[in-house]
Design a protein around this motif. Structure first.
Motif, PDB file in Angstrom:
ATOM      1  N   THR A 150       0.800  -1.225   0.000  1.00  0.00           N
ATOM      2  CA  THR A 150       0.000   0.000   0.000  1.00  0.00           C
ATOM      3  C   THR A 150       0.833   1.276   0.000  1.00  0.00           C
ATOM      4  O   THR A 150       0.286   2.351  -0.244  1.00  0.00           O
ATOM      5  CB  THR A 150      -0.944   0.019   1.217  1.00  0.00           C
ATOM      6  N   HIS A 151       2.125   1.186   0.265  1.00  0.00           N
ATOM      7  CA  HIS A 151       2.963   2.389   0.181  1.00  0.00           C
ATOM      8  C   HIS A 151       2.903   2.992  -1.228  1.00  0.00           C
ATOM      9  O   HIS A 151       2.983   4.205  -1.389  1.00  0.00           O
ATOM     10  CB  HIS A 151       4.422   2.078   0.538  1.00  0.00           C
ATOM     11  N   TRP A 152       2.747   2.144  -2.238  1.00  0.00           N
ATOM     12  CA  TRP A 152       2.698   2.630  -3.617  1.00  0.00           C
ATOM     13  C   TRP A 152       1.338   3.205  -3.979  1.00  0.00           C
ATOM     14  O   TRP A 152       1.193   3.828  -5.026  1.00  0.00           O
ATOM     15  CB  TRP A 152       3.045   1.497  -4.586  1.00  0.00           C
ATOM     16  N   LEU A 153       0.322   3.008  -3.144  1.00  0.00           N
ATOM     17  CA  LEU A 153      -1.027   3.469  -3.467  1.00  0.00           C
ATOM     18  C   LEU A 153      -1.328   4.875  -2.953  1.00  0.00           C
ATOM     19  O   LEU A 153      -2.469   5.320  -3.009  1.00  0.00           O
ATOM     20  CB  LEU A 153      -2.062   2.482  -2.909  1.00  0.00           C
ATOM     21  N   ARG A 154      -0.347   5.567  -2.469  1.00  0.00           N
ATOM     22  CA  ARG A 154      -0.562   6.937  -1.994  1.00  0.00           C
ATOM     23  C   ARG A 154      -1.056   7.816  -3.138  1.00  0.00           C
ATOM     24  O   ARG A 154      -0.638   7.643  -4.283  1.00  0.00           O
ATOM     25  CB  ARG A 154       0.730   7.501  -1.419  1.00  0.00           C
ATOM     26  N   PRO A 155      -1.952   8.756  -2.823  1.00  0.00           N
ATOM     27  CA  PRO A 155      -2.490   9.624  -3.887  1.00  0.00           C
ATOM     28  C   PRO A 155      -1.426  10.442  -4.610  1.00  0.00           C
ATOM     29  O   PRO A 155      -1.609  10.798  -5.776  1.00  0.00           O
ATOM     30  CB  PRO A 155      -3.448  10.551  -3.140  1.00  0.00           C
ATOM     31  N   MET A 158       1.381   9.417  -5.643  1.00  0.00           N
ATOM     32  CA  MET A 158       2.153   8.585  -6.573  1.00  0.00           C
ATOM     33  C   MET A 158       1.562   8.638  -7.983  1.00  0.00           C
ATOM     34  O   MET A 158       0.352   8.706  -8.162  1.00  0.00           O
ATOM     35  CB  MET A 158       2.155   7.117  -6.115  1.00  0.00           C
ATOM     36  N   LYS A 159       2.443   8.587  -8.969  1.00  0.00           N
ATOM     37  CA  LYS A 159       2.004   8.533 -10.357  1.00  0.00           C
ATOM     38  C   LYS A 159       1.352   7.172 -10.614  1.00  0.00           C
ATOM     39  O   LYS A 159       1.704   6.177  -9.969  1.00  0.00           O
ATOM     40  CB  LYS A 159       3.200   8.717 -11.283  1.00  0.00           C
ATOM     41  N   PRO A 160       0.424   7.096 -11.567  1.00  0.00           N
ATOM     42  CA  PRO A 160      -0.267   5.822 -11.849  1.00  0.00           C
ATOM     43  C   PRO A 160       0.687   4.669 -12.178  1.00  0.00           C
ATOM     44  O   PRO A 160       0.452   3.531 -11.771  1.00  0.00           O
ATOM     45  CB  PRO A 160      -1.169   6.152 -13.041  1.00  0.00           C
ATOM     46  N   GLN A 208       1.935   3.415  -8.953  1.00  0.00           N
ATOM     47  CA  GLN A 208       0.892   2.745  -8.175  1.00  0.00           C
ATOM     48  C   GLN A 208       0.696   1.305  -8.624  1.00  0.00           C
ATOM     49  O   GLN A 208       0.261   0.463  -7.849  1.00  0.00           O
ATOM     50  CB  GLN A 208      -0.424   3.516  -8.260  1.00  0.00           C
ATOM     51  N   GLN A 209       1.059   1.004  -9.858  1.00  0.00           N
ATOM     52  CA  GLN A 209       0.943  -0.371 -10.361  1.00  0.00           C
ATOM     53  C   GLN A 209       1.871  -1.328  -9.612  1.00  0.00           C
ATOM     54  O   GLN A 209       1.644  -2.533  -9.601  1.00  0.00           O
ATOM     55  CB  GLN A 209       1.241  -0.420 -11.850  1.00  0.00           C
ATOM     56  N   ALA A 263       2.080  -1.747  -6.568  1.00  0.00           N
ATOM     57  CA  ALA A 263       1.419  -2.240  -5.365  1.00  0.00           C
ATOM     58  C   ALA A 263       0.760  -3.595  -5.578  1.00  0.00           C
ATOM     59  O   ALA A 263       0.546  -4.344  -4.635  1.00  0.00           O
ATOM     60  CB  ALA A 263       0.379  -1.236  -4.876  1.00  0.00           C
TER      61      ALA A 263
END
Length: 108
Positions: free
Chosen positions: A78-83, A85-87, A90-91, A93
């Motif tokens: 979930t660290h990569w799912l922060r708002p 972060m670029k899309p 976010q992938q 995660a």
């Protein structure tokens, strides 16, 4: 705003952050404790966990890894799912094989 009010606001924010980190660490240690109990039929104490990562026989990389696992400091899941972060970041995660959140528990 006075210097006193600014200082109090900074200290309150710092205390909230520390409390959140402590809560996260307690949850992770509880999960580790349950896993150890299930696999080895041994009930460990939280104090023993913190003492064990200070053992002189462990190298520093191992100590650092265990500390980061306890505090959920590894950049996974979930660290990569922060708002912020670029899309494309976010992938990271999501596991590319099974589509679930790829945290350290999933990797093991």
């Amino acid at each position: 705003m006075t210097q006193s009010l600014a200082y109090k606001a900074i200290m309150e924010k710092k205390q909230r952050k520390e409390a959140m980190q402590q809560h996260r660490a307690e949850n992770n240690i509880f999960r580790v404790r349950n896993c150890v109990e299930d696999k080895f039929e041994y009930i460990s104490m939280v104090e023993a966990f913190w003492k064990s990562i200070q053992d002189k026989d462990l190298d520093q990389k191992t100590k650092d890894f265990v500390w980061m696992v306890a505090y959920d400091a590894h950049w996974s899941g979930t660290h990569w799912l922060r708002p912020s972060m670029k899309p494309e970041l976010q992938q990271r995660a999501v596991c590319s094989h099974c589509g679930v959140i790829e945290d350290l528990e999933h990797k093991m």
